[in-house]
Design a protein around this motif. Sequence first.
Motif, PDB file in Angstrom:
ATOM      1  N   LEU A  59     -14.444  30.572  44.493  1.00  0.00           N
ATOM      2  CA  LEU A  59     -15.419  29.904  45.411  1.00  0.00           C
ATOM      3  C   LEU A  59     -16.791  29.922  44.775  1.00  0.00           C
ATOM      4  CD1 LEU A  59     -15.405  28.580  48.318  1.00  0.00           C
ATOM      5  CD2 LEU A  59     -16.111  30.887  49.159  1.00  0.00           C
ATOM      6  N   GLY A  60     -17.634  28.880  44.933  1.00  0.00           N
ATOM      7  CA  GLY A  60     -18.920  28.977  44.116  1.00  0.00           C
ATOM      8  C   GLY A  60     -18.819  28.542  43.145  1.00  0.00           C
ATOM      9  N   THR A  61     -17.766  28.021  42.176  1.00  0.00           N
ATOM     10  CA  THR A  61     -17.758  27.519  41.053  1.00  0.00           C
ATOM     11  C   THR A  61     -18.318  26.237  40.800  1.00  0.00           C
ATOM     12  OG1 THR A  61     -15.665  28.831  40.291  1.00  0.00           O
ATOM     13  CG2 THR A  61     -16.295  26.950  38.955  1.00  0.00           C
ATOM     14  N   SER A  62     -19.225  25.936  39.651  1.00  0.00           N
ATOM     15  CA  SER A  62     -20.028  24.497  39.832  1.00  0.00           C
ATOM     16  C   SER A  62     -18.941  23.594  39.025  1.00  0.00           C
ATOM     17  CB  SER A  62     -21.046  24.637  38.935  1.00  0.00           C
ATOM     18  OG  SER A  62     -22.060  25.582  39.299  1.00  0.00           O
ATOM     19  N   CYS A  63     -19.195  22.340  39.326  1.00  0.00           N
ATOM     20  CA  CYS A  63     -18.488  21.257  38.826  1.00  0.00           C
ATOM     21  C   CYS A  63     -18.757  21.081  37.308  1.00  0.00           C
ATOM     22  CB  CYS A  63     -19.191  20.045  39.435  1.00  0.00           C
ATOM     23  SG  CYS A  63     -18.461  18.457  38.791  1.00  0.00           S
ATOM     24  N   ALA A  64     -18.187  20.524  36.585  1.00  0.00           N
ATOM     25  CA  ALA A  64     -18.382  20.265  35.067  1.00  0.00           C
ATOM     26  C   ALA A  64     -19.851  19.739  34.688  1.00  0.00           C
ATOM     27  CB  ALA A  64     -17.153  19.347  34.379  1.00  0.00           C
ATOM     28  N   CYS A  65     -20.119  18.888  35.660  1.00  0.00           N
ATOM     29  CA  CYS A  65     -21.541  18.480  35.551  1.00  0.00           C
ATOM     30  C   CYS A  65     -22.821  19.478  35.579  1.00  0.00           C
ATOM     31  CB  CYS A  65     -21.834  17.294  36.506  1.00  0.00           C
ATOM     32  SG  CYS A  65     -22.134  17.849  38.355  1.00  0.00           S
ATOM     33  N   GLY A  66     -22.009  20.707  36.112  1.00  0.00           N
ATOM     34  CA  GLY A  66     -23.278  21.892  36.211  1.00  0.00           C
ATOM     35  C   GLY A  66     -23.942  21.980  37.573  1.00  0.00           C
ATOM     36  N   HIS A  67     -23.273  20.977  38.506  1.00  0.00           N
ATOM     37  CA  HIS A  67     -24.023  21.185  39.951  1.00  0.00           C
ATOM     38  C   HIS A  67     -22.975  21.687  40.714  1.00  0.00           C
ATOM     39  CE1 HIS A  67     -26.652  18.021  38.027  1.00  0.00           C
ATOM     40  NE2 HIS A  67     -27.420  18.839  38.360  1.00  0.00           N
ATOM     41  N   THR A  82     -15.485   8.983  48.949  1.00  0.00           N
ATOM     42  CA  THR A  82     -15.807   7.294  48.691  1.00  0.00           C
ATOM     43  C   THR A  82     -14.399   6.911  49.004  1.00  0.00           C
ATOM     44  OG1 THR A  82     -14.927   7.468  46.376  1.00  0.00           O
ATOM     45  CG2 THR A  82     -17.194   7.740  46.673  1.00  0.00           C
ATOM     46  N   GLU A  83     -14.216   5.430  49.068  1.00  0.00           N
ATOM     47  CA  GLU A  83     -13.122   4.680  49.485  1.00  0.00           C
ATOM     48  C   GLU A  83     -12.116   4.918  48.600  1.00  0.00           C
ATOM     49  OE1 GLU A  83     -13.532   0.749  50.733  1.00  0.00           O
ATOM     50  OE2 GLU A  83     -14.993   1.319  52.412  1.00  0.00           O
ATOM     51  N   ASP A  84     -12.438   5.263  47.208  1.00  0.00           N
ATOM     52  CA  ASP A  84     -11.143   5.551  46.509  1.00  0.00           C
ATOM     53  C   ASP A  84     -11.170   7.102  46.028  1.00  0.00           C
ATOM     54  OD1 ASP A  84     -13.841   5.503  45.049  1.00  0.00           O
ATOM     55  OD2 ASP A  84     -13.109   4.590  43.202  1.00  0.00           O
ATOM     56  N   ALA A  85     -11.595   7.878  47.210  1.00  0.00           N
ATOM     57  CA  ALA A  85     -11.376   9.234  47.054  1.00  0.00           C
ATOM     58  C   ALA A  85     -11.933  10.196  46.201  1.00  0.00           C
ATOM     59  CB  ALA A  85      -9.806   9.463  47.144  1.00  0.00           C
ATOM     60  N   ARG A  86     -13.214   9.591  45.791  1.00  0.00           N
ATOM     61  CA  ARG A  86     -14.019  10.485  44.632  1.00  0.00           C
ATOM     62  C   ARG A  86     -15.322  11.186  45.439  1.00  0.00           C
ATOM     63  NH1 ARG A  86     -17.171   7.624  42.130  1.00  0.00           N
ATOM     64  NH2 ARG A  86     -16.927   5.658  43.132  1.00  0.00           N
ATOM     65  N   LEU A  87     -15.641  12.002  44.975  1.00  0.00           N
ATOM     66  CA  LEU A  87     -16.939  13.197  45.260  1.00  0.00           C
ATOM     67  C   LEU A  87     -17.978  13.139  44.247  1.00  0.00           C
ATOM     68  CD1 LEU A  87     -14.631  16.048  46.709  1.00  0.00           C
ATOM     69  CD2 LEU A  87     -16.185  14.696  48.158  1.00  0.00           C
ATOM     70  N   PRO A  88     -18.645  11.842  44.303  1.00  0.00           N
ATOM     71  CA  PRO A  88     -19.928  11.846  43.222  1.00  0.00           C
ATOM     72  C   PRO A  88     -20.835  12.801  43.541  1.00  0.00           C
ATOM     73  CG  PRO A  88     -19.529   9.818  44.638  1.00  0.00           C
ATOM     74  CD  PRO A  88     -18.695  10.815  45.118  1.00  0.00           C
ATOM     75  N   CYS A  89     -21.433  13.217  42.263  1.00  0.00           N
ATOM     76  CA  CYS A  89     -22.766  14.080  42.411  1.00  0.00           C
ATOM     77  C   CYS A  89     -23.779  13.596  42.911  1.00  0.00           C
ATOM     78  CB  CYS A  89     -22.965  14.676  40.665  1.00  0.00           C
ATOM     79  SG  CYS A  89     -24.323  15.853  40.955  1.00  0.00           S
ATOM     80  N   ARG A  90     -24.616  14.042  43.866  1.00  0.00           N
ATOM     81  CA  ARG A  90     -25.486  13.717  44.351  1.00  0.00           C
ATOM     82  C   ARG A  90     -26.945  13.949  43.943  1.00  0.00           C
ATOM     83  NH1 ARG A  90     -25.793  15.051  50.511  1.00  0.00           N
ATOM     84  NH2 ARG A  90     -24.459  17.148  49.578  1.00  0.00           N
ATOM     85  N   HIS A  91     -26.776  14.773  42.641  1.00  0.00           N
ATOM     86  CA  HIS A  91     -27.978  15.002  42.114  1.00  0.00           C
ATOM     87  C   HIS A  91     -28.479  13.792  41.279  1.00  0.00           C
ATOM     88  CE1 HIS A  91     -30.761  17.523  39.781  1.00  0.00           C
ATOM     89  NE2 HIS A  91     -30.323  18.630  40.542  1.00  0.00           N
ATOM     90  N   ASP A  92     -30.100  13.968  41.576  1.00  0.00           N
ATOM     91  CA  ASP A  92     -30.522  12.817  40.742  1.00  0.00           C
ATOM     92  C   ASP A  92     -30.421  12.513  39.417  1.00  0.00           C
ATOM     93  OD1 ASP A  92     -31.810  11.764  43.321  1.00  0.00           O
ATOM     94  OD2 ASP A  92     -33.830  13.122  42.884  1.00  0.00           O
TER      95      ASP A  92
END
Length: 127
Positions: A89-97, A107-117
């Motif tokens: 728990l608390g592990t970051s995504c591969a993008c670092g966030h 999303t409609e195609d079941a994704r969880l996109p990063c919201r970081h600018d």
Amino acid sequence: MSDSTLHATYAGVSRSAAEQAAALQLLLARTAADPGLALALAQIDTTEIKGPLDTAGLRASLAEAEAERDMNAALAERHHRRALAGVALGTSCACGHSAATHGPRLTEDARLPCRHDDCGCDDLDFS
Ligand SMILES: [Zn+2]
Ligand SMILES: [Zn+2]
């Protein structure tokens, strides 16, 4: 309280109880003829609803239920992916966030996109 005030109070309570009774009788008659409506009414959690069940009230309750459905689906997906990857728990995504920085809703195609600018990560990934 004077007699006339008491009379008016009881009469007023009686009138609103009569309105409730009429509304409930209408619902009983309609649900007896429409099993789908009966099922829908039985599934409504009235403790979650504030105010009258008019069109505005129904729309507000619908929006609330859909938001709860989507946010919890996203949370379930986050934990499912974390369990599949076998990370803590608390592990970051591969993008670092953090996972929490990713979509609060699928999303409609079941994704969880990063919201970081300016991140550009289009789906939460623990691998
Ligand atoms: Zn990411
Ligand atoms: Zn990111």
